[in-house]
Design a protein around this motif. Structure first.
Motif, PDB file in Angstrom:
ATOM      1  N   ILE A   1       0.422  -1.519   0.062  1.00  0.00           N
ATOM      2  CA  ILE A   1       0.125  -0.133   0.034  1.00  0.00           C
ATOM      3  C   ILE A   1       0.945   0.889   0.057  1.00  0.00           C
ATOM      4  O   ILE A   1       1.585   1.280   0.773  1.00  0.00           O
ATOM      5  N   LEU A   2       0.953   2.100  -1.139  1.00  0.00           N
ATOM      6  CA  LEU A   2       1.486   3.377  -1.226  1.00  0.00           C
ATOM      7  C   LEU A   2       0.951   4.215  -0.568  1.00  0.00           C
ATOM      8  O   LEU A   2      -0.680   4.558  -1.080  1.00  0.00           O
ATOM      9  N   GLY A   3       0.583   5.255   0.732  1.00  0.00           N
ATOM     10  CA  GLY A   3       0.095   5.738   0.919  1.00  0.00           C
ATOM     11  C   GLY A   3      -0.988   5.507   2.088  1.00  0.00           C
ATOM     12  O   GLY A   3      -2.391   5.925   2.247  1.00  0.00           O
ATOM     13  N   SER A   4      -0.141   4.151   2.956  1.00  0.00           N
ATOM     14  CA  SER A   4      -1.338   4.322   3.975  1.00  0.00           C
ATOM     15  C   SER A   4      -1.758   5.198   5.019  1.00  0.00           C
ATOM     16  O   SER A   4      -2.981   4.011   5.343  1.00  0.00           O
ATOM     17  N   THR A   5      -1.255   5.470   5.647  1.00  0.00           N
ATOM     18  CA  THR A   5      -1.887   6.715   6.648  1.00  0.00           C
ATOM     19  C   THR A   5      -3.360   7.900   5.736  1.00  0.00           C
ATOM     20  O   THR A   5      -3.198   8.545   6.375  1.00  0.00           O
ATOM     21  N   GLY A   6      -3.444   8.026   4.408  1.00  0.00           N
ATOM     22  CA  GLY A   6      -4.193   8.508   4.108  1.00  0.00           C
ATOM     23  C   GLY A   6      -5.387   7.387   4.784  1.00  0.00           C
ATOM     24  O   GLY A   6      -5.486   6.911   4.739  1.00  0.00           O
ATOM     25  N   SER A   7      -6.926   8.780   3.166  1.00  0.00           N
ATOM     26  CA  SER A   7      -8.314   8.075   3.631  1.00  0.00           C
ATOM     27  C   SER A   7      -8.298   7.017   2.963  1.00  0.00           C
ATOM     28  O   SER A   7      -8.602   5.972   3.823  1.00  0.00           O
ATOM     29  N   ILE A   8      -8.041   6.529   1.317  1.00  0.00           N
ATOM     30  CA  ILE A   8      -7.214   5.223   0.846  1.00  0.00           C
ATOM     31  C   ILE A   8      -6.902   4.712   1.209  1.00  0.00           C
ATOM     32  O   ILE A   8      -7.606   2.969   1.113  1.00  0.00           O
ATOM     33  N   GLY A   9      -5.711   4.534   1.588  1.00  0.00           N
ATOM     34  CA  GLY A   9      -4.575   3.694   2.516  1.00  0.00           C
ATOM     35  C   GLY A   9      -5.621   3.044   4.344  1.00  0.00           C
ATOM     36  O   GLY A   9      -5.950   1.900   3.996  1.00  0.00           O
ATOM     37  N   THR A  10      -6.286   3.894   4.664  1.00  0.00           N
ATOM     38  CA  THR A  10      -6.251   2.895   5.684  1.00  0.00           C
ATOM     39  C   THR A  10      -8.109   2.741   4.927  1.00  0.00           C
ATOM     40  O   THR A  10      -7.654   1.450   5.871  1.00  0.00           O
ATOM     41  N   SER A  11      -8.841   2.924   3.822  1.00  0.00           N
ATOM     42  CA  SER A  11      -9.758   2.255   4.088  1.00  0.00           C
ATOM     43  C   SER A  11      -9.572   0.697   3.622  1.00  0.00           C
ATOM     44  O   SER A  11     -10.256  -0.457   3.561  1.00  0.00           O
ATOM     45  N   THR A  12      -8.158   0.883   2.920  1.00  0.00           N
ATOM     46  CA  THR A  12      -7.870  -0.152   1.859  1.00  0.00           C
ATOM     47  C   THR A  12      -7.806  -1.600   3.174  1.00  0.00           C
ATOM     48  O   THR A  12      -7.651  -2.584   3.265  1.00  0.00           O
ATOM     49  N   LEU A  13      -6.414  -0.987   4.292  1.00  0.00           N
ATOM     50  CA  LEU A  13      -6.042  -1.672   5.759  1.00  0.00           C
ATOM     51  C   LEU A  13      -7.916  -2.275   5.971  1.00  0.00           C
ATOM     52  O   LEU A  13      -7.843  -3.332   6.599  1.00  0.00           O
ATOM     53  N   ILE A  24      -0.357   7.209  -3.083  1.00  0.00           N
ATOM     54  CA  ILE A  24       0.015   8.501  -2.418  1.00  0.00           C
ATOM     55  C   ILE A  24      -0.633   9.543  -3.519  1.00  0.00           C
ATOM     56  O   ILE A  24      -0.879   9.437  -4.400  1.00  0.00           O
ATOM     57  N   VAL A  25      -0.591  10.760  -2.206  1.00  0.00           N
ATOM     58  CA  VAL A  25      -1.608  12.410  -3.505  1.00  0.00           C
ATOM     59  C   VAL A  25      -0.303  12.744  -4.439  1.00  0.00           C
ATOM     60  O   VAL A  25       0.762  12.998  -3.561  1.00  0.00           O
ATOM     61  N   ARG A  56      -0.973  -6.223 -10.387  1.00  0.00           N
ATOM     62  CA  ARG A  56      -1.604  -5.221 -10.724  1.00  0.00           C
ATOM     63  C   ARG A  56      -1.667  -4.209  -9.478  1.00  0.00           C
ATOM     64  O   ARG A  56      -1.338  -3.989  -8.714  1.00  0.00           O
ATOM     65  N   LEU A  57      -1.859  -3.423 -10.869  1.00  0.00           N
ATOM     66  CA  LEU A  57      -1.484  -1.605  -9.900  1.00  0.00           C
ATOM     67  C   LEU A  57      -3.106  -1.640  -9.710  1.00  0.00           C
ATOM     68  O   LEU A  57      -3.902  -0.744 -10.886  1.00  0.00           O
ATOM     69  N   LEU A  58      -3.993  -0.740  -8.338  1.00  0.00           N
ATOM     70  CA  LEU A  58      -4.855  -0.668  -8.191  1.00  0.00           C
ATOM     71  C   LEU A  58      -4.630   1.098  -7.982  1.00  0.00           C
ATOM     72  O   LEU A  58      -3.544   1.855  -7.129  1.00  0.00           O
ATOM     73  N   LEU A  59      -4.943   1.819  -9.001  1.00  0.00           N
ATOM     74  CA  LEU A  59      -5.215   3.066  -8.854  1.00  0.00           C
ATOM     75  C   LEU A  59      -5.317   3.944  -8.406  1.00  0.00           C
ATOM     76  O   LEU A  59      -6.636   4.344  -8.999  1.00  0.00           O
ATOM     77  N   ALA A  60      -5.193   4.451  -7.330  1.00  0.00           N
ATOM     78  CA  ALA A  60      -6.556   5.946  -6.676  1.00  0.00           C
ATOM     79  C   ALA A  60      -5.591   6.885  -6.585  1.00  0.00           C
ATOM     80  O   ALA A  60      -6.117   8.332  -6.400  1.00  0.00           O
ATOM     81  N   ASN A  61      -4.045   7.232  -7.036  1.00  0.00           N
ATOM     82  CA  ASN A  61      -3.424   7.574  -7.111  1.00  0.00           C
ATOM     83  C   ASN A  61      -3.568   9.194  -9.049  1.00  0.00           C
ATOM     84  O   ASN A  61      -3.053   8.239  -9.463  1.00  0.00           O
ATOM     85  N   LYS A  62      -4.980   9.716  -8.830  1.00  0.00           N
ATOM     86  CA  LYS A  62      -4.905   9.951 -10.156  1.00  0.00           C
ATOM     87  C   LYS A  62      -4.500  10.690 -11.068  1.00  0.00           C
ATOM     88  O   LYS A  62      -3.117  11.333 -11.859  1.00  0.00           O
ATOM     89  N   GLU A  63      -3.204  11.751 -10.334  1.00  0.00           N
ATOM     90  CA  GLU A  63      -1.976  12.200 -11.101  1.00  0.00           C
ATOM     91  C   GLU A  63      -1.482  11.698 -11.521  1.00  0.00           C
ATOM     92  O   GLU A  63      -0.636  12.285 -11.814  1.00  0.00           O
ATOM     93  N   ALA A  64      -0.655  10.617 -10.986  1.00  0.00           N
ATOM     94  CA  ALA A  64       0.360   9.409 -11.330  1.00  0.00           C
ATOM     95  C   ALA A  64      -0.293   9.847 -12.568  1.00  0.00           C
ATOM     96  O   ALA A  64       1.069   9.652 -13.570  1.00  0.00           O
ATOM     97  N   LEU A  65      -1.209   8.455 -13.409  1.00  0.00           N
ATOM     98  CA  LEU A  65      -1.847   9.635 -14.428  1.00  0.00           C
ATOM     99  C   LEU A  65      -2.019  10.830 -15.384  1.00  0.00           C
ATOM    100  O   LEU A  65      -1.518  10.917 -16.953  1.00  0.00           O
ATOM    101  N   VAL A  66      -1.851  11.245 -14.739  1.00  0.00           N
ATOM    102  CA  VAL A  66      -2.668  12.606 -15.421  1.00  0.00           C
ATOM    103  C   VAL A  66      -1.444  13.275 -15.477  1.00  0.00           C
ATOM    104  O   VAL A  66      -0.495  14.100 -16.644  1.00  0.00           O
ATOM    105  N   VAL A  67      -0.221  13.013 -14.702  1.00  0.00           N
ATOM    106  CA  VAL A  67       0.949  13.372 -14.753  1.00  0.00           C
ATOM    107  C   VAL A  67       1.718  12.235 -16.308  1.00  0.00           C
ATOM    108  O   VAL A  67       2.681  12.733 -16.766  1.00  0.00           O
ATOM    109  N   GLY A  68       1.828  11.153 -15.950  1.00  0.00           N
ATOM    110  CA  GLY A  68       2.537  10.291 -16.131  1.00  0.00           C
ATOM    111  C   GLY A  68       1.877  10.040 -18.080  1.00  0.00           C
ATOM    112  O   GLY A  68       2.558  10.115 -18.946  1.00  0.00           O
ATOM    113  N   GLY A  69       0.969  10.491 -18.114  1.00  0.00           N
ATOM    114  CA  GLY A  69       0.380   9.959 -19.027  1.00  0.00           C
ATOM    115  C   GLY A  69       0.988   9.416 -19.865  1.00  0.00           C
ATOM    116  O   GLY A  69       0.310   7.628 -19.791  1.00  0.00           O
ATOM    117  N   ASP A  70       1.106   9.211 -21.342  1.00  0.00           N
ATOM    118  CA  ASP A  70       1.498   8.231 -22.039  1.00  0.00           C
ATOM    119  C   ASP A  70       2.567   7.201 -22.168  1.00  0.00           C
ATOM    120  O   ASP A  70       2.698   6.520 -21.941  1.00  0.00           O
TER     121      ASP A  70
END
Length: 398
Positions: A9-21, A104-105, A122-136
């Motif tokens: 879990i990348l970003g386990s202390t945020g809201s998504i991370g705690t919900s995943t746990l 991770i935010v 298997r990548l569970l993408l909750a960090n939209k910014e990674a894809l917005v920045v990473g793009g192609d």
């Protein structure tokens, strides 16, 4: 018998991370933890280590990592503690890991997300910014690694659940994707009063419990702009095939309109454990812990046009999604960097709420760049865009 999945879990202390746990703890027979990561919240990470006993705990910041290591030793926990960007990448692509929850935010999550993608996880993408920045660049890493990319944002998970199983048929069968937006806390507020908004008011979302940054993004509707960009890359739809409608109740999480004009939607309570459970168990479904949707308790489901003149004045940033998608490749990364800097400045009371858009607009207009073709190029563009955004903030005070 379902094999046990090993999870980072990348970003386990945020809201998504705690919900995943929380979801994982309901199914100990299905999941085990390899690693938890966080930026700086040592006390919460220590508590998570004591309760969930990951093999590795990683802090992004060295000072926080050294402090956590001391606390873990003092508690007698058998958890390996590491820190830094390289450690984040390593736990994202560790050989034993089956799936990575990317929560991770911001752009800070880009490097470990690409590492996991290249490793075929298997990548569970909750960090939209990674894809917005990473793009192609990001999507190329997914294809090269041969792994599976599953969206965890409630809107994109809803779209994924509403699309045909065969991705090769999407363009042939789908007319458009419709993302729903709650409108946040200022949906009906007089646009002329938005300059008076405080960080505390902006973080009070009417439906969702989220971190401060994403709560402000919801209040400005920049979260929806970023989600439009994310949908373009996730589902291969052109900007003209992406639409947004305001749905204040947050019951319908998004919709797919087909060529015959039929519409398929996914509904549920506004609880992130639902898309998290779906991503963890896909293609199966498991108990999430969320309450069931009670249709008899629903008084109404209403919808408002995003292009209403009042909404366009309240939420000018939403139009930047289509502008950047049609602009030079890399424009989306510039927008994301500017927005992260602007939101941070607002939360620290250095700019007004209504000036977030001014910073984003100015940064897009003033940043010069060539199309990034690598992770290093993306990181350089992100750094340059942040520097320009900080200059834009200085000009506001000039």
């Amino acid at each position: 018998m379902t094999p046990i999945q090993c999870i980072t879990i990348l970003g386990s202390t945020g809201s998504i991370g705690t919900s995943t746990l929380d979801v994982m703890s309901r199914h100990p027979e299905r999941f085990r933890l390899h690693a938890l990561t966080a930026s700086s919240q040592v006390e919460l990470m220590l508590a998570q280590c004591a309760r969930f006993m990951p093999e590795v705990a990683v802090m992004a910041q060295e000072t926080a990592g050294r402090l956590l290591a001391e606390r873990v030793r003092a508690e007698g926990l058998s958890v390996q503690v590491r820190w830094g960007v390289a450690a984040l990448d390593e736990v994202a692509c560790a050989p034993d890991v089956d799936a990575v929850m990317a929560a991770i935010v911001g752009a800070a999550g880009l490097s470990p997300c690409i590492a996991a993608a290249r490793a075929g996880k298997r990548l569970l993408l909750a960090n939209k910014e990674a894809l917005v920045v990473g793009g192609d660049v990001f999507m190329s890493a997914v294809r090269e690694g041969g792994g599976t990319l599953l969206p965890i944002d409630s809107e994109h998970s809803a779209i994924f659940q509403s699309l045909p199983d065969d991705p090769t048929s999407w363009q042939r069968r789908v007319q458009k994707i419709i993302l729903t937006a709650s409108g946040g806390p200022f949906r009906t507020r007089d646009p002329m009063t938005l300059k008076q908004v405080t960080p505390e008011q902006a973080c009070l979302h009417p439906n969702w419990v989220m971190g401060r940054k994403i709560s402000v993004d919801s209040a400005t509707m920049m979260n929806k702009a970023l989600e439009v960009i994310e949908a373009h890359y996730l589902f291969g739809m052109s900007p003209d095939q992406l639409d947004v409608v305001i749905h204040p109740q947050s019951v319908i999480h998004s919709m797919v309109q087909y060529r015959d004009h039929s519409v398929v939607a996914q509904l549920g309570t506004p609880d992130m454990r639902v898309p998290i459970a779906y991503g963890l168990s896909w293609p199966e479904r498991i108990e999430s812990g969320a309450a069931a949707l009670d249709f008899q308790a629903l008084s109404a489901m209403t919808f408002e046009a995003m292009d209403d003149p009042g909404h366009l004045r309240r939420f000018p940033g939403i139009q930047l999604a289509w502008e950047t998608l049609r602009g030079t490749p890399g424009s989306c990364a510039v927008l994301n960097a500017a927005n992260e800097v602007a939101v941070d400045a607002f939360l620290n009371r250095r700019i007004r709420f209504d000036q977030i858009h001014d910073v984003n607009r100015s940064t897009l207009d003033r940043t010069c760049f060539a199309e990034p073709v690598s992770l290093d190029g993306l990181l350089a563009l992100d750094a340059n865009s942040r520097a320009e955004a900080r200059q834009s903030i200085l000009r506001l005070h000039g």
